[in-house]
Write an enzyme that holds these catalytic residues in place. Structure first.
Site, PDB file in Angstrom:
ATOM      1  CG  HIS A 303     -27.229  22.906 -13.780  1.00  0.00           C
ATOM      2  ND1 HIS A 303     -28.416  22.888 -14.584  1.00  0.00           N
ATOM      3  CD2 HIS A 303     -26.291  22.014 -14.575  1.00  0.00           C
ATOM      4  CE1 HIS A 303     -28.215  22.657 -15.802  1.00  0.00           C
ATOM      5  NE2 HIS A 303     -27.017  21.998 -15.707  1.00  0.00           N
ATOM      6  CG  ASP A 360     -18.863  19.316 -15.000  1.00  0.00           C
ATOM      7  OD1 ASP A 360     -18.807  18.320 -15.937  1.00  0.00           O
ATOM      8  OD2 ASP A 360     -19.499  20.337 -15.356  1.00  0.00           O
TER       9      ASP A 360
HETATM   10  N1  ACO Z   1     -20.515  28.383  -5.553  1.00  0.00           N
HETATM   11  C1  ACO Z   1     -20.857  29.259  -4.710  1.00  0.00           C
HETATM   12  N2  ACO Z   1     -22.081  30.298  -4.923  1.00  0.00           N
HETATM   13  C2  ACO Z   1     -22.609  29.874  -6.204  1.00  0.00           C
HETATM   14  C3  ACO Z   1     -22.461  28.850  -7.122  1.00  0.00           C
HETATM   15  C4  ACO Z   1     -21.129  28.088  -6.752  1.00  0.00           C
HETATM   16  N3  ACO Z   1     -20.713  26.967  -7.338  1.00  0.00           N
HETATM   17  N4  ACO Z   1     -23.018  28.812  -8.028  1.00  0.00           N
HETATM   18  C5  ACO Z   1     -24.133  29.687  -7.957  1.00  0.00           C
HETATM   19  N5  ACO Z   1     -23.806  30.227  -6.801  1.00  0.00           N
HETATM   20  C6  ACO Z   1     -24.728  31.761  -6.217  1.00  0.00           C
HETATM   21  C7  ACO Z   1     -24.222  32.957  -6.723  1.00  0.00           C
HETATM   22  O1  ACO Z   1     -23.091  33.470  -6.536  1.00  0.00           O
HETATM   23  C8  ACO Z   1     -25.710  33.335  -6.676  1.00  0.00           C
HETATM   24  O2  ACO Z   1     -25.610  34.281  -5.443  1.00  0.00           O
HETATM   25  P1  ACO Z   1     -26.514  35.583  -5.132  1.00  0.00           P
HETATM   26  O3  ACO Z   1     -27.944  34.853  -5.858  1.00  0.00           O
HETATM   27  O4  ACO Z   1     -26.505  35.386  -3.486  1.00  0.00           O
HETATM   28  O5  ACO Z   1     -25.911  36.416  -5.774  1.00  0.00           O
HETATM   29  C9  ACO Z   1     -26.596  32.448  -6.932  1.00  0.00           C
HETATM   30  O6  ACO Z   1     -25.888  31.119  -6.497  1.00  0.00           O
HETATM   31  C10 ACO Z   1     -26.914  32.157  -8.271  1.00  0.00           C
HETATM   32  O7  ACO Z   1     -26.049  32.031  -9.265  1.00  0.00           O
HETATM   33  P2  ACO Z   1     -26.069  32.496 -10.904  1.00  0.00           P
HETATM   34  O8  ACO Z   1     -24.785  32.738 -11.185  1.00  0.00           O
HETATM   35  O9  ACO Z   1     -27.211  33.336 -10.913  1.00  0.00           O
HETATM   36  O10 ACO Z   1     -26.588  31.112 -11.322  1.00  0.00           O
HETATM   37  P3  ACO Z   1     -26.531  30.577 -12.785  1.00  0.00           P
HETATM   38  O11 ACO Z   1     -27.643  29.833 -13.106  1.00  0.00           O
HETATM   39  O12 ACO Z   1     -26.115  31.806 -13.623  1.00  0.00           O
HETATM   40  O13 ACO Z   1     -25.085  29.823 -12.531  1.00  0.00           O
HETATM   41  C11 ACO Z   1     -23.495  28.027 -12.759  1.00  0.00           C
HETATM   42  C12 ACO Z   1     -24.965  28.480 -13.034  1.00  0.00           C
HETATM   43  C13 ACO Z   1     -22.823  28.761 -13.842  1.00  0.00           C
HETATM   44  C14 ACO Z   1     -23.487  26.543 -13.228  1.00  0.00           C
HETATM   45  C15 ACO Z   1     -22.971  28.505 -11.650  1.00  0.00           C
HETATM   46  O14 ACO Z   1     -23.799  27.668 -10.440  1.00  0.00           O
HETATM   47  C16 ACO Z   1     -21.429  28.009 -11.337  1.00  0.00           C
HETATM   48  O15 ACO Z   1     -20.897  28.763 -11.700  1.00  0.00           O
HETATM   49  N6  ACO Z   1     -21.103  26.982 -10.732  1.00  0.00           N
HETATM   50  C17 ACO Z   1     -19.604  26.559 -10.832  1.00  0.00           C
HETATM   51  C18 ACO Z   1     -19.342  25.924 -11.996  1.00  0.00           C
HETATM   52  C19 ACO Z   1     -19.790  24.718 -12.556  1.00  0.00           C
HETATM   53  O16 ACO Z   1     -19.743  23.862 -11.937  1.00  0.00           O
HETATM   54  N7  ACO Z   1     -20.305  24.693 -13.946  1.00  0.00           N
HETATM   55  C20 ACO Z   1     -20.755  23.325 -14.438  1.00  0.00           C
HETATM   56  C21 ACO Z   1     -22.171  23.572 -14.672  1.00  0.00           C
HETATM   57  S1  ACO Z   1     -22.692  21.862 -15.174  1.00  0.00           S
HETATM   58  C22 ACO Z   1     -22.323  21.863 -16.768  1.00  0.00           C
HETATM   59  O17 ACO Z   1     -22.362  23.052 -17.274  1.00  0.00           O
HETATM   60  C23 ACO Z   1     -22.220  20.803 -17.319  1.00  0.00           C
END
Ligand code: ACO
Length: 425
Positions: A303, A360
């Site tokens: 998140h 979710d």
């Molecule tokens: N699985 C694996 N790795 C992940 C995940 C995941 N679900 N989420 C983040 N990471 C990792 C990224 O690869 C990144 O790694 P790095 O720093 O080594 O390159 C690090 O964690 C940070 O990720 P970002 O994408 O920069 O974080 P951001 O804050 O932009 O992402 C997000 C948040 C989009 C929710 C992300 O965690 C994700 O894609 N999750 C899966 C989709 C999801 O469940 N979305 C629902 C969110 S809740 C809502 O909107 C109601």
């Protein structure tokens, strides 16, 4: 606390005022930065940017706190209803009995949808995603119901119309997609019971309302009702800042919510859990999510704001467990979800990246138990988020500091060059 920070640039010092929130968070006010220094800021994804002051929802992502108008979401989930929570978010305080009754009457009065809208529904291809249909239909509401937004009372009518009709429209889209007769709203049913009845009642099999299911839907919607400046809410505020009508602004929010990185994750989680259940080998899924060379992510994990367990996920997990037991339903996907969570929470990558289940992760299990089809999951999220979008839109419209949203950029394209006629290219 200091009331400004100093920025030194080209040997000159500039004072940037500090702004304090009511819960101790501090921001640097850069609203005069360009005017005074010629500089702009660069913040992809706005991860460090506060776009507004807001008194609606407080989230502390480090401590796992979520409060609507100051009230912890745990208390609302346990003791409130979605209708009451919607009133709280939009109006700033819990309703008195008289206000709640008046709100119920208004919701009931506006629950029908113009019959001509059914023709629109029937024109969408059967394979259309309900989120695309909902976004289009909410935008279309403007043509059927002129927006009233000059007087407080008029705004209340537009707002109540939306809250009530979106629920009817969502159920209607499901019925029409199945080729079934549309079920109309009933004045004797509560907000959530009405929705369930419109979804599942049929001339050949009357729907029996189960109070546990009605309660579960209330909790699901309360947990989704607002989440400060998330992607879809930001979309509502940005689109609304052009002073477009409320229906169009909400339609933009629905479109943003559809994405799998945002609300669309609830559908993506169930699809992922189903695949894991079919294929097995949980470890391989976790390994793929950790692989830097693979774009795959574990859906329902991570998140932007929460760096600890999402408080909504905690309630949802508990509710999934209790609901399945009460309904005497056994869902193998709940076991897969629990196992996956246990593996991920022990894994160094997930620990170091502060990746925990988000709202979710378990919500799909609850919706499946209620009987909601997978492609309607994000529509349910949209019904839940509607009061939040409306409250945020209202707050922005009343905020004298709220301006047309128009970010700047750091241009990285070519310098000036001449047009080349097509025959010379
Ligand atoms: N699985 C694996 N790795 C992940 C995940 C995941 N679900 N989420 C983040 N990471 C990792 C990224 O690869 C990144 O790694 P790095 O720093 O080594 O390159 C690090 O964690 C940070 O990720 P970002 O994408 O920069 O974080 P951001 O804050 O932009 O992402 C997000 C948040 C989009 C929710 C992300 O965690 C994700 O894609 N999750 C899966 C989709 C999801 O469940 N979305 C629902 C969110 S809740 C809502 O909107 C109601």
């Amino acid at each position: 606390m200091d009331d400004y920070i100093t920025l030194t640039y080209h040997g000159r010092e500039f004072r940037l005022p500090l702004v304090a929130g009511s819960q101790g968070e501090t921001a640097v006010d850069i609203s005069r930065l360009r005017q005074e220094t010629g500089l702009i800021t660069l913040d992809p994804g706005f991860a460090n940017t506060g776009s507004c002051r807001s008194a609606i929802t407080f989230v502390d992502g480090e401590r796992g706190i979520l409060r609507y108008r100051g009230i912890p979401v745990e208390q609302l989930a346990e003791r409130s209803t979605f209708k009451e929570t919607a009133f709280l978010l939009i109006n700033g305080a819990l309703p008195t009995q008289k206000e709640l009754t008046r709100f119920s009457v208004l919701l009931n009065d506006h629950s029908l949808v113009h019959e001509d809208m059914k023709i629109f529904y029937q024109s969408f291809p059967r394979s259309s995603h309900p989120m695309g249909i909902l976004s289009a239909m909410v935008n279309a509401l403007r043509s059927f119901y002129p927006e009233l937004q000059n007087l407080e009372e008029e705004i209340n009518i537009t707002v109540t119309r939306l809250l009530s009709k979106v629920r009817t429209m969502a159920a209607m889209s499901y019925k029409i997609s199945r080729g079934h007769t549309v079920v109309y709203p009933r004045s004797d049913l509560t907000y959530c019971a009405n929705f369930l009845n419109m979804m599942f009642d049929s001339p050949v099999k009357p729907y029996e309302l189960d109070p546990d299911v009605v309660k579960a839907l209330n909790v699901f919607l309360i947990l989704h009702a607002d989440h400060e400046q998330n992607c879809s809410t930001a979309a509502v505020r940005v689109v609304g800042s052009a002073r477009v009508n409320l229906y169009a602004a909400i339609s933009a929010g629905i479109a943003a919510l559809w994405g799998p990185l945002h609300g669309g994750a609830n559908q993506a989680v169930i699809e992922m859990l189903t695949e894991i259940y079919r294929q097995g080998d949980l470890g391989a899924w976790v390994a793929r999510a950790k692989d830097k060379n693979h774009p795959y992510r574990l859906m329902g994990f991570g998140h932007r704001v929460y760096k600890t367990y999402d408080p909504r996920a905690r309630i949802m997990k508990q509710m999934a467990h209790v609901l399945l037991e009460k309904l005497k339903v056994s869902d193998p996907l709940l076991d897969v979800a629990r196992e996956l969570e246990a593996i991920a929470l022990k894994d160094d990558y997930f620990v170091e990246h502060h990746l925990y289940p988000n709202v979710d992760f378990y919500s799909g299990i609850v919706l499946r138990a209620i009987g909601i089809p997978t492609n309607m999951f994000t529509v349910l999220f949209a019904i839940g988020r509607l009061p939040g979008w409306i409250a945020q839109w209202k707050e922005s419209m009343d905020d004298p500091a709220w301006k047309l949203c128009r970010p700047r950029q750091v241009y990285s394209g070519p310098g000036e060059r001449d047009y080349v006629p097509i025959e010379e290219r």
